[in-house]
Scaffold this motif. Sequence first.
Motif, mmCIF file in Angstrom:
data_model
loop_
_atom_site.group_PDB
_atom_site.id
_atom_site.type_symbol
_atom_site.label_atom_id
_atom_site.label_comp_id
_atom_site.label_asym_id
_atom_site.label_seq_id
_atom_site.Cartn_x
_atom_site.Cartn_y
_atom_site.Cartn_z
ATOM 1 N N MET A 1 0.835 -1.173 0.000
ATOM 2 C CA MET A 1 0.000 0.000 0.000
ATOM 3 C C MET A 1 0.883 1.239 0.000
ATOM 4 O O MET A 1 1.855 1.297 0.732
ATOM 5 C CB MET A 1 -0.882 0.013 1.235
ATOM 6 N N THR A 2 0.526 2.198 -0.791
ATOM 7 C CA THR A 2 1.281 3.439 -0.842
ATOM 8 C C THR A 2 0.373 4.599 -0.467
ATOM 9 O O THR A 2 -0.827 4.575 -0.703
ATOM 10 C CB THR A 2 1.852 3.672 -2.246
ATOM 11 N N PHE A 3 0.982 5.606 0.130
ATOM 12 C CA PHE A 3 0.241 6.787 0.533
ATOM 13 C C PHE A 3 0.694 7.961 -0.325
ATOM 14 O O PHE A 3 1.870 8.077 -0.636
ATOM 15 C CB PHE A 3 0.516 7.132 2.006
ATOM 16 N N ASN A 4 -0.216 8.813 -0.693
ATOM 17 C CA ASN A 4 0.117 9.997 -1.469
ATOM 18 C C ASN A 4 0.065 11.259 -0.622
ATOM 19 O O ASN A 4 -0.237 12.326 -1.102
ATOM 20 C CB ASN A 4 -0.843 10.129 -2.660
ATOM 21 N N LEU A 74 -8.253 2.224 1.776
ATOM 22 C CA LEU A 74 -7.112 2.619 0.944
ATOM 23 C C LEU A 74 -6.918 1.639 -0.211
ATOM 24 O O LEU A 74 -6.771 2.044 -1.368
ATOM 25 C CB LEU A 74 -5.839 2.693 1.788
ATOM 26 N N ALA A 75 -6.922 0.349 0.093
ATOM 27 C CA ALA A 75 -6.702 -0.661 -0.946
ATOM 28 C C ALA A 75 -7.804 -0.632 -2.003
ATOM 29 O O ALA A 75 -7.538 -0.778 -3.203
ATOM 30 C CB ALA A 75 -6.601 -2.049 -0.318
ATOM 31 N N THR A 77 -9.640 2.024 -2.766
ATOM 32 C CA THR A 77 -9.444 3.280 -3.484
ATOM 33 C C THR A 77 -8.319 3.155 -4.505
ATOM 34 O O THR A 77 -8.423 3.670 -5.623
ATOM 35 C CB THR A 77 -9.153 4.422 -2.495
ATOM 36 N N GLU A 78 -7.233 2.441 -4.123
ATOM 37 C CA GLU A 78 -6.116 2.243 -5.053
ATOM 38 C C GLU A 78 -6.526 1.407 -6.263
ATOM 39 O O GLU A 78 -5.877 1.456 -7.297
ATOM 40 C CB GLU A 78 -4.929 1.609 -4.339
ATOM 41 N N LYS A 79 -7.607 0.628 -6.158
ATOM 42 C CA LYS A 79 -8.146 -0.129 -7.299
ATOM 43 C C LYS A 79 -9.057 0.749 -8.162
ATOM 44 O O LYS A 79 -9.671 0.277 -9.114
ATOM 45 C CB LYS A 79 -8.931 -1.347 -6.801
ATOM 46 N N GLY A 80 -9.189 2.028 -7.797
ATOM 47 C CA GLY A 80 -10.032 2.939 -8.552
ATOM 48 C C GLY A 80 -11.498 2.858 -8.195
ATOM 49 O O GLY A 80 -12.354 3.340 -8.926
ATOM 50 N N ASN A 82 -14.711 3.125 -5.072
ATOM 51 C CA ASN A 82 -15.084 3.933 -3.915
ATOM 52 C C ASN A 82 -16.029 3.118 -3.032
ATOM 53 O O ASN A 82 -17.145 2.824 -3.436
ATOM 54 C CB ASN A 82 -15.776 5.218 -4.381
#
Length: 147
Positions: A1-4, A74-75, A77-80, A82
């Motif tokens: 997981m990455t955070f922006n 988060l995971a 959301t990272e898949k695009g 909601n």
Amino acid sequence: MTFNFKTENIKRTAKAHWSGNLKEGKGELTTQSKILDKTNYSFKTRFEGDTTGTNPEELLAAAHAGCFTMAVSLAITEKGLNPDSLDTEATVTMEGFSITSVHLSITGSVSGINADEFEAITKAAEQNCLISKVLNIPISSEAHLIS
């Protein structure tokens, strides 16, 4: 997981005050945010449950439920995608004077994902949320996706 967003050097504090012996004494917990502000905790709130107040295990369960749910979000959301809603119950098991496990049960409503994908995301979050990483006990989870 990455955070922006920047997460470096964040510190959170809480304070505990205690008066008296273990069994008849009482304490107060205050958090930096003041969401807990001189909140009662005692032997009774911890081991007997017949008094209004909190206890360390309940607070650990709340912290773990919140952290885990945010990691799942988060995971997803990272898949695009909601998530419409995510609801987690964390159960901290205590045996004697040891916390022996945490079980996380999450129910989610997420359009565009199937139950296997949702479970895979939750299993990764089970091991990788920040609270899971600091605990040295068995952690399990179960996922329920609402269509």
